[in-house]
Write an enzyme that holds these catalytic residues in place. Structure first.
Site, PDB file in Angstrom:
ATOM      1  N   HIS A 267      -4.505   5.379   3.846  1.00  0.00           N
ATOM      2  CA  HIS A 267      -5.100   4.218   3.198  1.00  0.00           C
ATOM      3  C   HIS A 267      -4.495   2.929   3.730  1.00  0.00           C
ATOM      4  CE1 HIS A 267      -6.004   1.518  -0.269  1.00  0.00           C
ATOM      5  NE2 HIS A 267      -7.055   2.306  -0.438  1.00  0.00           N
TER       6      HIS A 267
ATOM      7  N   SER B 160     -11.089  -1.314  -1.530  1.00  0.00           N
ATOM      8  CA  SER B 160      -9.865  -1.293  -0.721  1.00  0.00           C
ATOM      9  C   SER B 160     -10.119  -1.774   0.693  1.00  0.00           C
ATOM     10  CB  SER B 160      -9.288   0.128  -0.665  1.00  0.00           C
ATOM     11  OG  SER B 160      -8.692   0.485  -1.873  1.00  0.00           O
TER      12      SER B 160
ATOM     13  N   ASP C 299       0.846  -1.187   0.000  1.00  0.00           N
ATOM     14  CA  ASP C 299       0.000   0.000   0.000  1.00  0.00           C
ATOM     15  C   ASP C 299       0.884   1.240   0.000  1.00  0.00           C
ATOM     16  OD1 ASP C 299      -2.307   1.860   0.781  1.00  0.00           O
ATOM     17  OD2 ASP C 299      -3.287  -0.093   0.877  1.00  0.00           O
TER      18      ASP C 299
END
Length: 546
Positions: free
Chosen positions: A293, A462, A67
């Site tokens: 994220h 995600s 990521d």
């Protein structure tokens, strides 16, 4: 008219600051039957595990999160992070001689040896068009040599995608500039009417005394926008301003032919066999939204279940390995391949990959890395994408098939589902595909960890991807004899089939939910544990465990 909030702002709008006294509400752990919520039955699965015959004590496994980085200091993550025991922190030396100096928590393939990092990159179509334009700008298919026709077609596809998306990005930016100007003018008007420098929700709740009858309606609309979300109108317009800045960054980086950050890394972009580049910075950086994220995904998988703070991850006995390879923009195939290899070589059993794109010019090296992972017994879990597209007809990469058309045996592709079993069960943004999306998992308003010891809900495939990675981790921890093929088979076979009529993503057309993926179902950890418990332990494995 007030603007709706775009999807990527969901993380900002419902904000949980600091720690909670008890775990925050996480609907994805709930049970579809008992709770009337389309979760994965986490607690029921753990009850089943406790009831099974005693087995050898579970050993922690490594789950890699490829990521944009992870906040390694987060109170709900710091005790579950992978730590390289053979590396001395910050001494500038490659103590374990694996080619990566100071890789204590993982590695960053988007940074330079001097410590600088790439925060933004182009979209893949932009990179392709910029590279191929000098070669084919004045060519036609008829004038291109036979050996170059495939590359020319790729050039045309990239040019078309770049041109279309650049134009759309410019239009979005201009439209939003007009909306932002209106909002700022409206706020200035309301300040003047109320006679205050800062207009908060309390003021807005009281209709302004003004001869203009439109002003009370204006105040009422802004009251609905700020109450429970923002302290005052300035906070609201500041949020709008951040959104506008993001739209500008799309033009400056994603669809800018002249932008090329790669020299910062110092590697050789065309050398696809190159492995050792980057730096050990996998942690938070205030300029990089990618770490938000990655931190969110890591928490879904394995946020500390024992500390009674914030949130609970799905898996216990897990160590999270951070591999940073995903900038804002599109990841490079070379970085993805190296990230997978790094994860495998450092002991990962599961790799969570919440990223994707629609061009993959060096897919060969990604395929090779996936084969390498399969040979080493590693399962890969991938997000299907958030563009409400049918990936059977519009390929999203990494895709579920090798270049030769064969199915990738150790890859699961995941779409996003919501909490209610009605026409809104499938997330409006989720990609889907009866052939290339394997299964759906909760991916709407999933509360998880966020940098600086915060917690936020997030929506996207995600979020669905680490849900499945977490389930796979639970299976591997408790049934270590399971192979990647076993894990994939069990997770897909245990998915709960759903035949609810739902809106096909991106449309208002009602379709059977079961037609949107290979399994037609939503993952369920209880059922997965039940199936896994019935898989016999190979004799050699049973002997070794004694």
């Amino acid at each position: 008219m007030l603007r709706p909030y775009p999807l990527f702002l969901v993380l900002w709008l419902l904000h949980f600051a600091g720690h909670a006294q008890a775990p925050l509400a996480q609907w994805h752990h709930l049970d579809p039957t008992a709770d009337q919520t389309m979760g994965i039955s986490t607690d029921r699965a753990y009850e089943l595990l406790r009831s099974l015959p005693a087995r050898p004590a579970a050993r922690p496994i490594v789950v890699a999160v490829i990521d944009g980085g992870i906040d390694t200091a987060h109170v709900d993550l710091r005790h579950v992070l992978w730590h390289n025991p053979r590396e001395v922190p910050a001494n500038g030396r490659d103590d374990d001689r694996n080619g990566y100096a100071d890789d204590v928590y993982g590695w960053n393939f988007t940074g330079g040896a001097d410590g600088r990092n790439i925060f933004f990159n182009q979209k893949e179509e932009t990179r392709l068009y910029a590279r191929l334009k000098p070669l084919y700008e004045h060519q036609t298919l008829a004038t291109v040599p036979p050996g170059k026709k495939a590359e020319f077609r790729l050039y045309e596809q990239a040019k078309r995608a770049y041109t279309t998306k650049r134009a759309a990005a410019e239009a979005n930016y201009q439209d939003d500039a007009q909306e932002l100007a209106k909002d700022l003018a409206n706020v200035a008007t309301l300040r003047q009417v109320y006679g205050v420098a800062v207009v908060d929700s309390g003021r807005l709740r009281q209709p302004p005394t003004a001869p203009d009858t439109a002003l009370p309606r204006l105040a009422a609309r802004y009251y609905q926008a700020v109450r429970g979300k923002f302290a005052n109108l300035d906070s609201l317009t500041n949020q709008y301003g951040r959104y506008h800045a993001k739209l500008k960054r799309v033009l400056d980086y994603d669809y800018n032919l002249a932008y090329d950050p790669q020299p910062l890394v110092g590697e050789h972009p065309t050398d696809l066999a190159e492995r050792h580049y980057g730096n050990p910075n996998v942690e938070a950086d205030p300029r990089d939204h990618g770490v938000e994220h990655g931190t969110h995904c890591a928490g879904i998988i394995a946020a500390d279940r024992a500390n009674n703070l914030g949130v609970r991850g799905i898996a216990e006995q897990v160590r999270i390995l951070s591999v940073r390879a995903i900038p804002n923009g599109d990841e490079r195939d070379k970085d993805v391949a190296n990230a997978i290899r790094y994860a495998v070589d450092n002991g990962a059993s599961i790799v969570s990959m919440s990223f994707g794109k629609y061009f993959s010019p060096e897919k060969t090296v990604v395929d090779e890395a996936m084969r390498y992972a399969n040979a080493k017994g590693v399962l890969l879990v991938h997000a299907a994408g958030n563009d409400h597209l049918n990936t059977d007809t519009t390929t999203q990469y990494p895709t579920g098939r090798f270049l030769n058309g064969q199915t990738i045996p150790n890859l699961i592709t995941v779409g996003a589902s919501a909490r209610t079993n009605d026409e809104h069960l499938v997330a409006t943004f989720s990609n889907y595909g009866q052939q290339l999306v394997d299964v759906f998992a909760p991916g709407v308003d999933i509360v998880s960890t966020y940098p600086n010891n915060q917690y936020h809900p997030g929506s996207g495939t995600s979020m669905a991807c680490p849900v499945v990675a977490g389930i796979a981790a639970v299976l591997k921890v408790n049934f270590p004899h399971l192979t990647p093929a076993d894990l994939k088979r069990i997770i897909l076979a245990s998915a709960t089939p759903v035949h609810t009529q739902v809106r096909r993503p991106g449309t208002k057309t009602l379709v059977d939910f079961a037609t949107l993926s290979r399994t037609g179902g939503i993952v369920n950890m209880y059922e997965a544990v039940r199936l896994a418990s019935a898989v016999p332990v190979p004799a050699a494995t049973a002997h070794c465990s004694k």
